[in-house]
Motif scaffolding. Structure first.
Motif, mmCIF file in Angstrom:
data_model
loop_
_atom_site.group_PDB
_atom_site.id
_atom_site.type_symbol
_atom_site.label_atom_id
_atom_site.label_comp_id
_atom_site.label_asym_id
_atom_site.label_seq_id
_atom_site.Cartn_x
_atom_site.Cartn_y
_atom_site.Cartn_z
ATOM 1 N N ARG A 112 1.312 -6.222 -9.261
ATOM 2 C CA ARG A 112 0.459 -5.146 -9.764
ATOM 3 C C ARG A 112 0.391 -5.179 -11.288
ATOM 4 O O ARG A 112 -0.643 -4.921 -11.896
ATOM 5 C CB ARG A 112 0.981 -3.783 -9.295
ATOM 6 N N HIS A 120 0.819 -1.213 0.000
ATOM 7 C CA HIS A 120 0.000 0.000 0.000
ATOM 8 C C HIS A 120 0.856 1.268 0.000
ATOM 9 O O HIS A 120 0.374 2.357 0.335
ATOM 10 C CB HIS A 120 -0.955 -0.017 1.193
ATOM 11 N N GLY A 121 2.145 1.124 -0.346
ATOM 12 C CA GLY A 121 2.996 2.284 -0.591
ATOM 13 C C GLY A 121 3.688 2.879 0.612
ATOM 14 O O GLY A 121 4.414 3.870 0.475
ATOM 15 N N ASP A 122 3.528 2.327 1.806
ATOM 16 C CA ASP A 122 4.152 2.894 3.011
ATOM 17 C C ASP A 122 5.485 2.181 3.268
ATOM 18 O O ASP A 122 5.639 1.413 4.236
ATOM 19 C CB ASP A 122 3.203 2.729 4.202
ATOM 20 N N ILE A 123 6.460 2.469 2.426
ATOM 21 C CA ILE A 123 7.741 1.731 2.455
ATOM 22 C C ILE A 123 8.575 2.107 3.678
ATOM 23 O O ILE A 123 9.192 1.246 4.313
ATOM 24 C CB ILE A 123 8.524 1.982 1.148
ATOM 25 N N GLN A 142 9.116 -5.218 -2.431
ATOM 26 C CA GLN A 142 8.682 -4.193 -3.382
ATOM 27 C C GLN A 142 8.624 -4.745 -4.801
ATOM 28 O O GLN A 142 7.684 -4.467 -5.554
ATOM 29 C CB GLN A 142 9.642 -2.998 -3.339
ATOM 30 N N GLN A 160 5.312 -5.011 -7.065
ATOM 31 C CA GLN A 160 5.215 -4.381 -8.385
ATOM 32 C C GLN A 160 4.897 -5.413 -9.466
ATOM 33 O O GLN A 160 4.077 -5.167 -10.358
ATOM 34 C CB GLN A 160 6.541 -3.665 -8.710
#
Length: 544
Positions: A246, A208-211, A239, A243
Protein backbone atom coordinates in the motif's frame (compact mmCIF):
# COMPACT_ATOMS: atom_id res chain seq x y z
CA UNK A 1 -24.30 -25.79 10.69
CA UNK A 2 -20.50 -25.53 10.89
CA UNK A 3 -18.87 -23.59 8.05
CA UNK A 4 -17.69 -25.63 5.05
CA UNK A 5 -19.88 -28.55 6.26
CA UNK A 6 -17.42 -29.07 9.12
CA UNK A 7 -14.42 -29.66 6.84
CA UNK A 8 -10.95 -28.29 7.67
CA UNK A 9 -7.34 -28.90 6.67
CA UNK A 10 -6.69 -31.20 3.74
CA UNK A 11 -10.38 -31.82 3.01
CA UNK A 12 -11.08 -28.11 2.73
CA UNK A 13 -8.10 -27.63 0.42
CA UNK A 14 -9.34 -30.65 -1.56
CA UNK A 15 -12.72 -29.01 -2.23
CA UNK A 16 -11.14 -25.70 -3.24
CA UNK A 17 -9.03 -27.77 -5.63
CA UNK A 18 -12.16 -29.53 -6.95
CA UNK A 19 -13.72 -26.16 -7.79
CA UNK A 20 -10.54 -24.78 -9.39
CA UNK A 21 -9.90 -28.01 -11.28
CA UNK A 22 -13.49 -28.11 -12.57
CA UNK A 23 -13.02 -24.55 -13.78
CA UNK A 24 -9.90 -25.59 -15.70
CA UNK A 25 -11.60 -28.76 -17.01
CA UNK A 26 -14.31 -26.51 -18.43
CA UNK A 27 -11.61 -24.32 -19.96
CA UNK A 28 -9.94 -27.36 -21.60
CA UNK A 29 -13.24 -28.77 -22.85
CA UNK A 30 -14.33 -25.43 -24.27
CA UNK A 31 -10.94 -24.97 -25.94
CA UNK A 32 -10.81 -28.43 -27.48
CA UNK A 33 -14.41 -28.92 -28.53
CA UNK A 34 -14.23 -26.47 -31.39
CA UNK A 35 -11.36 -28.38 -33.01
CA UNK A 36 -13.90 -31.14 -33.70
CA UNK A 37 -16.76 -28.77 -34.48
CA UNK A 38 -14.92 -26.91 -37.29
CA UNK A 39 -14.46 -30.12 -39.31
CA UNK A 40 -18.11 -31.22 -38.88
CA UNK A 41 -19.97 -30.96 -42.18
CA UNK A 42 -23.33 -29.96 -40.72
CA UNK A 43 -21.69 -27.07 -38.85
CA UNK A 44 -19.97 -25.88 -42.03
CA UNK A 45 -23.20 -26.16 -44.02
CA UNK A 46 -25.42 -24.54 -41.39
CA UNK A 47 -23.14 -21.51 -41.00
CA UNK A 48 -22.16 -21.48 -44.69
CA UNK A 49 -18.44 -21.87 -43.91
CA UNK A 50 -17.58 -24.69 -46.30
CA UNK A 51 -14.94 -24.20 -49.00
CA UNK A 52 -11.47 -22.66 -49.33
CA UNK A 53 -12.92 -19.18 -49.83
CA UNK A 54 -14.25 -19.30 -46.24
CA UNK A 55 -10.97 -20.42 -44.62
CA UNK A 56 -10.23 -16.97 -43.20
CA UNK A 57 -13.76 -16.51 -41.79
CA UNK A 58 -13.68 -20.02 -40.29
CA UNK A 59 -10.42 -19.11 -38.52
CA UNK A 60 -11.96 -15.86 -37.24
CA UNK A 61 -15.09 -17.56 -35.85
CA UNK A 62 -12.82 -19.99 -33.99
CA UNK A 63 -10.28 -17.40 -32.83
CA UNK A 64 -12.80 -14.72 -31.78
CA UNK A 65 -13.31 -16.77 -28.60
CA UNK A 66 -9.81 -15.75 -27.57
CA UNK A 67 -10.71 -12.08 -28.02
CA UNK A 68 -13.51 -12.59 -25.50
CA UNK A 69 -11.08 -14.38 -23.17
CA UNK A 70 -8.66 -11.44 -23.50
CA UNK A 71 -11.31 -8.91 -22.48
CA UNK A 72 -12.50 -11.21 -19.67
CA UNK A 73 -8.97 -11.37 -18.30
CA UNK A 74 -8.68 -7.56 -18.57
CA UNK A 75 -11.99 -7.23 -16.68
CA UNK A 76 -10.52 -9.42 -13.93
CA UNK A 77 -8.01 -6.60 -13.23
CA UNK A 78 -10.69 -4.64 -11.40
CA UNK A 79 -13.48 -7.17 -10.79
CA UNK A 80 -11.09 -9.67 -9.19
CA UNK A 81 -9.97 -7.17 -6.56
CA UNK A 82 -13.42 -5.69 -6.04
CA UNK A 83 -15.48 -8.90 -5.80
CA UNK A 84 -12.90 -11.35 -4.46
CA UNK A 85 -11.79 -14.67 -5.91
CA UNK A 86 -14.99 -16.68 -5.33
CA UNK A 87 -17.52 -14.17 -6.65
CA UNK A 88 -15.40 -13.49 -9.74
CA UNK A 89 -15.35 -17.21 -10.62
CA UNK A 90 -19.10 -17.52 -10.01
CA UNK A 91 -19.73 -14.51 -12.27
CA UNK A 92 -17.39 -15.87 -14.97
CA UNK A 93 -19.14 -19.26 -14.92
CA UNK A 94 -22.55 -17.60 -15.34
CA UNK A 95 -21.29 -15.54 -18.29
CA UNK A 96 -19.87 -18.72 -19.85
CA UNK A 97 -23.28 -20.38 -19.52
CA UNK A 98 -24.90 -17.52 -21.46
CA UNK A 99 -22.24 -17.78 -24.18
CA UNK A 100 -22.72 -21.56 -24.40
CA UNK A 101 -26.48 -21.18 -24.93
CA UNK A 102 -25.88 -18.66 -27.73
CA UNK A 103 -23.48 -21.08 -29.49
CA UNK A 104 -25.73 -24.13 -29.06
CA UNK A 105 -28.68 -22.33 -30.62
CA UNK A 106 -26.73 -20.59 -33.42
CA UNK A 107 -27.92 -20.78 -37.04
CA UNK A 108 -25.84 -17.87 -38.33
CA UNK A 109 -22.24 -16.68 -38.18
CA UNK A 110 -23.11 -13.43 -36.29
CA UNK A 111 -24.84 -15.32 -33.45
CA UNK A 112 -22.00 -17.84 -33.25
CA UNK A 113 -19.47 -14.99 -33.06
CA UNK A 114 -21.44 -13.28 -30.26
CA UNK A 115 -21.70 -16.59 -28.39
CA UNK A 116 -17.98 -17.23 -28.79
CA UNK A 117 -17.12 -13.75 -27.48
CA UNK A 118 -19.50 -13.96 -24.48
CA UNK A 119 -18.24 -17.44 -23.51
CA UNK A 120 -14.68 -16.16 -23.90
CA UNK A 121 -15.32 -13.23 -21.52
CA UNK A 122 -16.52 -15.67 -18.86
CA UNK A 123 -13.59 -18.00 -19.42
CA UNK A 124 -11.15 -15.06 -19.25
CA UNK A 125 -12.56 -14.05 -15.85
CA UNK A 126 -12.27 -17.65 -14.61
CA UNK A 127 -8.81 -18.48 -15.92
CA UNK A 128 -7.38 -15.22 -14.53
CA UNK A 129 -8.82 -15.94 -11.08
CA UNK A 130 -8.87 -19.70 -10.37
CA UNK A 131 -5.05 -20.20 -10.19
CA UNK A 132 -4.79 -17.18 -7.85
CA UNK A 133 -7.50 -18.56 -5.56
CA UNK A 134 -5.79 -21.97 -5.52
CA UNK A 135 -2.34 -20.48 -4.84
CA UNK A 136 -3.57 -18.21 -2.05
CA UNK A 137 -5.39 -21.00 -0.18
CA UNK A 138 -2.62 -23.65 -0.48
CA UNK A 139 0.44 -24.51 1.55
CA UNK A 140 3.75 -23.68 -0.12
CA UNK A 141 4.60 -27.40 -0.41
CA UNK A 142 1.28 -28.12 -2.14
CA UNK A 143 0.83 -24.98 -4.23
CA UNK A 144 2.76 -26.09 -7.31
CA UNK A 145 1.28 -29.59 -7.33
CA UNK A 146 -2.29 -28.32 -6.98
CA UNK A 147 -2.02 -25.75 -9.78
CA UNK A 148 -0.38 -28.38 -12.02
CA UNK A 149 -3.26 -30.76 -11.18
CA UNK A 150 -5.62 -27.96 -12.27
CA UNK A 151 -3.89 -27.81 -15.64
CA UNK A 152 -3.93 -31.60 -15.95
CA UNK A 153 -7.70 -31.34 -15.50
CA UNK A 154 -7.54 -28.78 -18.30
CA UNK A 155 -5.94 -31.48 -20.46
CA UNK A 156 -8.57 -33.97 -19.28
CA UNK A 157 -11.28 -31.58 -20.48
CA UNK A 158 -9.44 -31.17 -23.77
CA UNK A 159 -9.12 -34.95 -24.14
CA UNK A 160 -12.79 -35.49 -23.28
CA UNK A 161 -13.85 -32.94 -25.90
CA UNK A 162 -11.81 -34.78 -28.56
CA UNK A 163 -13.47 -38.11 -27.79
CA UNK A 164 -16.93 -36.54 -27.54
CA UNK A 165 -16.63 -34.82 -30.93
CA UNK A 166 -15.16 -38.00 -32.46
CA UNK A 167 -18.07 -40.06 -31.12
CA UNK A 168 -20.72 -37.60 -32.25
CA UNK A 169 -19.13 -37.40 -35.71
CA UNK A 170 -20.85 -40.75 -36.43
CA UNK A 171 -24.27 -39.33 -35.50
CA UNK A 172 -24.61 -36.80 -38.29
CA UNK A 173 -26.91 -33.80 -38.47
CA UNK A 174 -27.09 -30.93 -35.95
CA UNK A 175 -26.51 -33.23 -32.96
CA UNK A 176 -23.00 -33.96 -34.25
CA UNK A 177 -21.81 -30.51 -33.15
CA UNK A 178 -24.56 -29.03 -30.94
CA UNK A 179 -24.55 -31.85 -28.36
CA UNK A 180 -20.78 -31.59 -27.65
CA UNK A 181 -21.40 -27.89 -26.91
CA UNK A 182 -24.28 -28.77 -24.56
CA UNK A 183 -22.14 -31.12 -22.45
CA UNK A 184 -20.02 -28.27 -21.05
CA UNK A 185 -22.97 -27.54 -18.72
CA UNK A 186 -21.90 -30.54 -16.61
CA UNK A 187 -18.89 -28.52 -15.42
CA UNK A 188 -20.89 -25.29 -15.12
CA UNK A 189 -23.37 -26.98 -12.76
CA UNK A 190 -20.51 -28.37 -10.60
CA UNK A 191 -19.02 -24.87 -10.26
CA UNK A 192 -22.40 -23.36 -9.34
CA UNK A 193 -22.77 -26.07 -6.66
CA UNK A 194 -19.31 -25.78 -5.04
CA UNK A 195 -17.91 -22.24 -5.30
CA UNK A 196 -20.46 -20.40 -3.06
CA UNK A 197 -19.73 -22.34 0.16
CA UNK A 198 -15.93 -22.53 -0.07
CA UNK A 199 -13.54 -20.13 1.77
CA UNK A 200 -12.43 -16.83 0.28
CA UNK A 201 -8.70 -16.20 -0.14
CA UNK A 202 -7.30 -15.10 3.26
CA UNK A 203 -4.76 -12.89 1.47
CA UNK A 204 -7.54 -11.05 -0.36
CA UNK A 205 -9.43 -10.61 2.93
CA UNK A 206 -6.37 -9.18 4.71
CA UNK A 207 -5.69 -6.83 1.80
CA UNK A 208 -9.27 -5.56 2.28
CA UNK A 209 -9.03 -5.23 6.07
CA UNK A 210 -10.96 -8.35 7.18
CA UNK A 211 -8.17 -9.77 9.35
CA UNK A 212 -10.36 -11.71 11.82
CA UNK A 213 -12.09 -13.69 9.08
CA UNK A 214 -8.80 -14.22 7.25
CA UNK A 215 -7.09 -15.67 10.35
CA UNK A 216 -10.01 -18.03 10.90
CA UNK A 217 -9.73 -19.25 7.29
CA UNK A 218 -5.93 -19.72 7.63
CA UNK A 219 -6.59 -21.77 10.78
CA UNK A 220 -9.32 -23.80 9.04
CA UNK A 221 -7.05 -24.53 6.08
CA UNK A 222 -4.33 -25.69 8.51
CA UNK A 223 -6.82 -27.63 10.69
CA UNK A 224 -5.69 -25.71 13.77
CA UNK A 225 -6.82 -22.79 15.94
CA UNK A 226 -6.44 -19.06 15.44
CA UNK A 227 -4.02 -18.81 18.38
CA UNK A 228 -1.54 -21.24 16.72
CA UNK A 229 1.74 -19.26 16.50
CA UNK A 230 2.12 -20.27 12.85
CA UNK A 231 -1.32 -18.80 12.03
CA UNK A 232 -0.39 -15.56 13.81
CA UNK A 233 2.98 -15.46 12.04
CA UNK A 234 1.39 -16.10 8.65
CA UNK A 235 -1.21 -13.41 9.26
CA UNK A 236 1.39 -10.86 10.33
CA UNK A 237 3.57 -11.66 7.29
CA UNK A 238 0.62 -11.11 4.95
CA UNK A 239 -0.41 -7.93 6.79
CA UNK A 240 3.14 -6.59 6.58
CA UNK A 241 3.32 -7.38 2.85
CA UNK A 242 -0.08 -5.75 2.26
CA UNK A 243 0.95 -2.61 4.17
CA UNK A 244 4.30 -2.44 2.35
CA UNK A 245 2.52 -2.68 -0.98
CA UNK A 246 0.00 0.00 0.00
CA UNK A 247 2.88 2.34 0.84
CA UNK A 248 5.16 1.46 -2.07
CA UNK A 249 2.92 -0.08 -4.73
CA UNK A 250 1.84 1.63 -7.93
CA UNK A 251 -1.42 2.24 -9.73
CA UNK A 252 -1.98 1.24 -13.35
CA UNK A 253 -1.63 4.89 -14.29
CA UNK A 254 1.82 5.02 -12.66
CA UNK A 255 2.84 1.86 -14.51
CA UNK A 256 1.65 3.27 -17.84
CA UNK A 257 3.66 6.43 -17.16
CA UNK A 258 6.78 4.27 -16.71
CA UNK A 259 7.25 4.95 -13.00
CA UNK A 260 9.17 2.32 -11.06
CA UNK A 261 7.89 3.21 -7.60
CA UNK A 262 9.72 3.19 -4.28
CA UNK A 263 10.63 0.43 -1.89
CA UNK A 264 12.20 -1.93 -4.46
CA UNK A 265 8.94 -3.73 -5.22
CA UNK A 266 10.14 -4.45 -8.82
CA UNK A 267 6.49 -4.29 -9.90
CA UNK A 268 7.03 -3.92 -13.65
CA UNK A 269 9.69 -6.63 -13.76
CA UNK A 270 7.44 -9.07 -11.90
CA UNK A 271 4.49 -8.29 -14.15
CA UNK A 272 6.63 -8.89 -17.25
CA UNK A 273 8.01 -12.17 -15.89
CA UNK A 274 4.51 -13.49 -15.16
CA UNK A 275 3.02 -12.33 -18.45
CA UNK A 276 6.10 -13.63 -20.27
CA UNK A 277 5.44 -17.24 -19.25
CA UNK A 278 1.91 -17.02 -20.64
CA UNK A 279 3.08 -15.43 -23.90
CA UNK A 280 5.77 -18.11 -24.30
CA UNK A 281 3.21 -20.85 -23.72
CA UNK A 282 1.26 -19.70 -26.76
CA UNK A 283 4.34 -18.97 -28.89
CA UNK A 284 5.42 -22.57 -28.24
CA UNK A 285 2.80 -23.48 -30.86
CA UNK A 286 0.46 -25.53 -28.69
CA UNK A 287 -2.69 -24.08 -30.23
CA UNK A 288 -1.51 -24.79 -33.75
CA UNK A 289 -2.51 -28.32 -32.79
CA UNK A 290 -4.98 -27.88 -29.87
CA UNK A 291 -7.54 -26.09 -32.03
CA UNK A 292 -6.57 -27.54 -35.38
CA UNK A 293 -4.94 -30.95 -34.97
CA UNK A 294 -7.54 -32.68 -37.20
CA UNK A 295 -7.00 -29.88 -39.75
CA UNK A 296 -3.19 -30.18 -39.48
CA UNK A 297 -3.37 -33.95 -39.96
CA UNK A 298 -5.61 -33.64 -43.01
CA UNK A 299 -3.95 -30.63 -44.66
CA UNK A 300 -0.25 -31.11 -43.80
CA UNK A 301 -0.03 -34.89 -43.32
CA UNK A 302 -2.73 -35.98 -45.80
CA UNK A 303 -4.95 -38.14 -43.56
CA UNK A 304 -8.68 -38.69 -43.98
CA UNK A 305 -11.17 -36.84 -41.74
CA UNK A 306 -12.19 -39.81 -39.55
CA UNK A 307 -8.62 -41.04 -39.00
CA UNK A 308 -7.46 -37.49 -38.22
CA UNK A 309 -10.20 -37.15 -35.58
CA UNK A 310 -9.31 -40.53 -34.05
CA UNK A 311 -5.60 -39.71 -33.87
CA UNK A 312 -6.38 -36.31 -32.30
CA UNK A 313 -8.42 -38.09 -29.63
CA UNK A 314 -5.68 -40.71 -29.02
CA UNK A 315 -3.09 -37.95 -28.83
CA UNK A 316 -5.11 -36.16 -26.15
CA UNK A 317 -5.00 -39.30 -23.97
CA UNK A 318 -1.21 -39.53 -24.37
CA UNK A 319 -1.01 -35.80 -23.55
CA UNK A 320 -3.06 -36.35 -20.38
CA UNK A 321 -1.12 -39.39 -19.15
CA UNK A 322 2.35 -37.89 -19.61
CA UNK A 323 1.33 -34.58 -18.05
CA UNK A 324 0.90 -36.50 -14.77
CA UNK A 325 4.72 -36.52 -14.57
CA UNK A 326 4.52 -32.83 -13.69
CA UNK A 327 2.61 -33.39 -10.41
CA UNK A 328 5.42 -34.92 -8.29
CA UNK A 329 8.18 -33.03 -10.07
CA UNK A 330 6.98 -29.42 -10.19
CA UNK A 331 8.43 -28.90 -6.68
CA UNK A 332 11.31 -31.38 -7.03
CA UNK A 333 12.66 -30.06 -10.33
CA UNK A 334 11.43 -26.51 -9.90
CA UNK A 335 9.68 -24.21 -12.36
CA UNK A 336 12.84 -23.20 -14.24
CA UNK A 337 14.05 -26.67 -15.16
CA UNK A 338 10.59 -27.82 -16.19
CA UNK A 339 10.26 -24.88 -18.59
CA UNK A 340 13.79 -25.15 -20.00
CA UNK A 341 13.87 -28.90 -20.58
CA UNK A 342 10.36 -28.94 -22.06
CA UNK A 343 11.18 -26.05 -24.43
CA UNK A 344 14.25 -27.91 -25.67
CA UNK A 345 12.14 -31.03 -26.32
CA UNK A 346 9.43 -29.01 -28.09
CA UNK A 347 12.05 -27.34 -30.30
CA UNK A 348 13.35 -30.77 -31.35
CA UNK A 349 9.81 -31.99 -32.14
CA UNK A 350 8.93 -29.00 -34.32
CA UNK A 351 12.29 -29.26 -36.08
CA UNK A 352 11.55 -32.89 -36.99
CA UNK A 353 7.95 -32.04 -37.98
CA UNK A 354 9.27 -29.30 -40.28
CA UNK A 355 11.76 -31.60 -41.98
CA UNK A 356 9.35 -34.53 -42.36
CA UNK A 357 6.46 -32.45 -43.71
CA UNK A 358 8.92 -30.78 -46.11
CA UNK A 359 9.65 -34.18 -47.67
CA UNK A 360 5.99 -35.19 -47.52
CA UNK A 361 5.11 -32.14 -49.64
CA UNK A 362 8.05 -32.61 -52.02
CA UNK A 363 6.61 -33.46 -55.48
CA UNK A 364 7.54 -36.94 -56.64
CA UNK A 365 9.24 -37.99 -53.38
CA UNK A 366 8.83 -41.77 -53.12
CA UNK A 367 8.84 -41.95 -49.30
CA UNK A 368 6.18 -39.31 -48.70
CA UNK A 369 3.81 -41.76 -46.99
CA UNK A 370 6.52 -42.91 -44.59
CA UNK A 371 7.67 -39.39 -43.61
CA UNK A 372 4.04 -38.30 -43.14
CA UNK A 373 3.51 -41.19 -40.73
CA UNK A 374 6.75 -40.35 -38.91
CA UNK A 375 5.66 -36.72 -38.44
CA UNK A 376 2.58 -37.91 -36.51
CA UNK A 377 4.89 -39.45 -33.89
CA UNK A 378 6.55 -36.07 -33.32
CA UNK A 379 3.17 -34.35 -32.89
CA UNK A 380 2.50 -36.90 -30.13
CA UNK A 381 5.96 -36.36 -28.62
CA UNK A 382 5.51 -32.58 -28.69
CA UNK A 383 2.40 -32.90 -26.55
CA UNK A 384 4.32 -35.04 -24.05
CA UNK A 385 7.01 -32.37 -23.55
CA UNK A 386 4.42 -29.59 -23.42
CA UNK A 387 2.23 -31.46 -20.93
CA UNK A 388 5.14 -32.01 -18.56
CA UNK A 389 6.60 -28.50 -18.61
CA UNK A 390 4.59 -25.77 -20.28
CA UNK A 391 0.98 -26.74 -19.59
CA UNK A 392 0.92 -25.94 -15.87
CA UNK A 393 3.88 -23.72 -14.97
CA UNK A 394 2.84 -20.63 -17.01
CA UNK A 395 -0.49 -20.54 -15.14
CA UNK A 396 1.22 -21.03 -11.78
CA UNK A 397 4.11 -18.60 -12.19
CA UNK A 398 2.17 -15.28 -12.41
CA UNK A 399 0.26 -16.15 -9.21
CA UNK A 400 3.56 -16.64 -7.38
CA UNK A 401 5.90 -14.01 -8.80
CA UNK A 402 3.62 -10.97 -8.32
CA UNK A 403 3.16 -9.15 -5.01
CA UNK A 404 -0.06 -9.32 -2.99
CA UNK A 405 -1.49 -6.03 -4.28
CA UNK A 406 -0.57 -6.93 -7.88
CA UNK A 407 -1.38 -10.64 -7.77
CA UNK A 408 -4.84 -10.37 -9.29
CA UNK A 409 -3.65 -7.76 -11.78
CA UNK A 410 -0.53 -9.80 -12.59
CA UNK A 411 -2.45 -13.04 -13.09
CA UNK A 412 -5.03 -11.17 -15.17
CA UNK A 413 -2.31 -9.51 -17.28
CA UNK A 414 -0.63 -12.90 -17.77
CA UNK A 415 -3.93 -14.48 -18.76
CA UNK A 416 -4.68 -11.55 -21.10
CA UNK A 417 -1.30 -11.97 -22.80
CA UNK A 418 -2.01 -15.70 -23.12
CA UNK A 419 -5.31 -15.03 -24.86
CA UNK A 420 -3.89 -12.26 -27.06
CA UNK A 421 -1.16 -14.55 -28.39
CA UNK A 422 -3.65 -17.44 -28.49
CA UNK A 423 -5.87 -15.38 -30.79
CA UNK A 424 -2.92 -14.55 -33.03
CA UNK A 425 -1.87 -18.20 -33.33
CA UNK A 426 -5.40 -19.50 -33.93
CA UNK A 427 -6.14 -16.74 -36.46
CA UNK A 428 -3.01 -17.31 -38.58
CA UNK A 429 -2.84 -21.13 -38.45
CA UNK A 430 -5.35 -22.07 -41.22
CA UNK A 431 -3.94 -19.43 -43.57
CA UNK A 432 -0.34 -20.25 -42.57
CA UNK A 433 -0.76 -23.96 -43.32
CA UNK A 434 -2.48 -23.17 -46.60
CA UNK A 435 0.05 -20.58 -47.86
CA UNK A 436 3.40 -21.42 -46.20
CA UNK A 437 2.90 -25.21 -45.95
CA UNK A 438 5.96 -26.85 -44.29
CA UNK A 439 7.69 -23.49 -43.73
CA UNK A 440 4.93 -22.55 -41.27
CA UNK A 441 6.41 -24.95 -38.68
CA UNK A 442 9.83 -23.23 -38.74
CA UNK A 443 8.26 -20.35 -36.77
CA UNK A 444 7.49 -22.56 -33.77
CA UNK A 445 10.88 -24.29 -33.92
CA UNK A 446 12.64 -20.94 -33.54
CA UNK A 447 10.38 -19.70 -30.75
CA UNK A 448 10.88 -22.85 -28.66
CA UNK A 449 14.65 -22.65 -29.11
CA UNK A 450 14.67 -19.08 -27.77
CA UNK A 451 12.81 -19.95 -24.56
CA UNK A 452 15.69 -21.94 -23.05
CA UNK A 453 18.13 -19.00 -22.68
CA UNK A 454 15.31 -16.59 -21.74
CA UNK A 455 14.22 -18.72 -18.77
CA UNK A 456 17.81 -19.50 -17.74
CA UNK A 457 18.89 -15.86 -17.71
CA UNK A 458 15.87 -14.02 -16.32
CA UNK A 459 13.45 -16.27 -14.40
CA UNK A 460 13.95 -16.79 -10.64
CA UNK A 461 12.82 -20.05 -9.07
CA UNK A 462 9.54 -19.97 -7.12
CA UNK A 463 9.31 -23.61 -6.00
CA UNK A 464 9.19 -24.34 -2.26
CA UNK A 465 8.89 -20.63 -1.38
CA UNK A 466 6.00 -18.98 0.42
CA UNK A 467 4.46 -16.07 -1.46
CA UNK A 468 5.94 -13.78 1.21
CA UNK A 469 9.43 -15.26 0.56
CA UNK A 470 9.16 -14.01 -3.00
CA UNK A 471 8.13 -10.55 -1.82
CA UNK A 472 11.23 -10.52 0.39
CA UNK A 473 13.45 -11.65 -2.50
CA UNK A 474 12.38 -8.72 -4.66
CA UNK A 475 12.71 -6.23 -1.78
CA UNK A 476 16.34 -7.29 -1.42
CA UNK A 477 19.01 -7.25 -4.13
CA UNK A 478 17.18 -9.14 -6.89
CA UNK A 479 19.55 -9.39 -9.86
CA UNK A 480 18.18 -9.15 -13.39
CA UNK A 481 20.40 -12.06 -14.47
CA UNK A 482 19.16 -14.54 -11.91
CA UNK A 483 21.55 -17.37 -12.82
CA UNK A 484 24.26 -15.40 -10.98
CA UNK A 485 22.40 -15.85 -7.67
CA UNK A 486 22.43 -19.42 -6.30
CA UNK A 487 19.50 -18.79 -3.94
CA UNK A 488 17.41 -17.44 -6.81
CA UNK A 489 17.72 -20.59 -8.96
CA UNK A 490 17.76 -23.53 -6.53
CA UNK A 491 14.56 -25.56 -6.24
CA UNK A 492 14.77 -25.86 -2.43
CA UNK A 493 13.72 -23.04 -0.12
CA UNK A 494 16.76 -20.92 0.80
CA UNK A 495 17.96 -21.28 4.37
CA UNK A 496 17.57 -17.57 5.17
CA UNK A 497 13.80 -17.78 4.64
CA UNK A 498 13.45 -20.85 6.85
CA UNK A 499 15.48 -19.21 9.62
CA UNK A 500 13.40 -16.03 9.43
CA UNK A 501 10.13 -17.97 9.66
CA UNK A 502 11.39 -20.04 12.59
CA UNK A 503 12.45 -16.89 14.49
CA UNK A 504 9.04 -15.32 13.92
CA UNK A 505 7.14 -18.43 15.03
CA UNK A 506 9.26 -18.67 18.21
CA UNK A 507 8.69 -14.97 18.93
CA UNK A 508 4.94 -15.24 18.40
CA UNK A 509 4.74 -18.45 20.43
CA UNK A 510 6.36 -16.65 23.39
CA UNK A 511 3.89 -13.76 23.03
CA UNK A 512 0.96 -16.19 22.89
CA UNK A 513 2.31 -18.55 25.55
CA UNK A 514 -0.68 -18.02 27.84
CA UNK A 515 -3.34 -18.85 25.23
CA UNK A 516 -1.61 -21.11 22.73
CA UNK A 517 -1.75 -24.89 23.05
CA UNK A 518 1.82 -25.95 24.05
CA UNK A 519 1.49 -29.20 22.11
CA UNK A 520 0.55 -27.29 18.93
CA UNK A 521 3.58 -25.01 19.40
CA UNK A 522 5.90 -27.97 20.00
CA UNK A 523 4.70 -29.83 16.89
CA UNK A 524 4.93 -26.71 14.74
CA UNK A 525 8.54 -25.99 15.78
CA UNK A 526 9.49 -29.65 15.34
CA UNK A 527 8.09 -29.72 11.80
CA UNK A 528 10.01 -26.54 10.95
CA UNK A 529 13.22 -28.05 12.29
CA UNK A 530 12.69 -31.10 10.08
CA UNK A 531 12.10 -28.87 7.06
CA UNK A 532 15.35 -27.08 7.85
CA UNK A 533 17.28 -30.36 8.00
CA UNK A 534 15.61 -31.85 4.90
CA UNK A 535 16.28 -28.74 2.83
CA UNK A 536 19.63 -30.23 1.96
CA UNK A 537 21.59 -27.03 2.36
CA UNK A 538 24.55 -28.58 0.72
CA UNK A 539 23.39 -26.52 -2.28
CA UNK A 540 23.84 -27.85 -5.75
CA UNK A 541 24.56 -25.48 -8.59
CA UNK A 542 21.86 -25.52 -11.26
CA UNK A 543 23.13 -26.94 -14.53
CA UNK A 544 21.62 -26.84 -18.00
Amino acid sequence: MAPYFGMTGGWLTFWVSVACSTDMTLFGYDQGVFGGVVVTQDYLDTLNLDGDEHTSLLGTVTAIYDVGCFFGAIAAFSLGEMLGRKKTIFLGTTVMAIGAILQITAFSVPQMIVGRIVAGIGNGLNTATAPVWQAETSKAAWRGKLVVIEMICNIAGFSLSNWVTYGFSFVGGPLSWRMPLVLQFIFIFILWATVPWLPESPRWLIAHGDIVRAEQIIADLEATTVDDPWVVTESKEIQWAAQFERENGMSWMDLLKGKTGSGNTHTIRRLLLGAGTQAMQQLAGINVTSYYLPTVLTESVGLGNSLARLLAACNSVSYLLFSLIGIPNVERWGRRKMMMYAAAGQCFCYLMITVLIRYNELPGYSGSKQVASASIAFFFLYYIFFGIGWQGVPWLYPTEINSLSMRTKGAALGTASNWAFNFMVVEITPIGIQSLQWKFYIIWTVFNASFVPIVYLFYPETADRTLEDLDRYFREEARVFVFLDRDAVRAKRPLKYLEHEEREVRRNSSILSETADPEVVRKRLASMARANEEGGWVGHEEKV
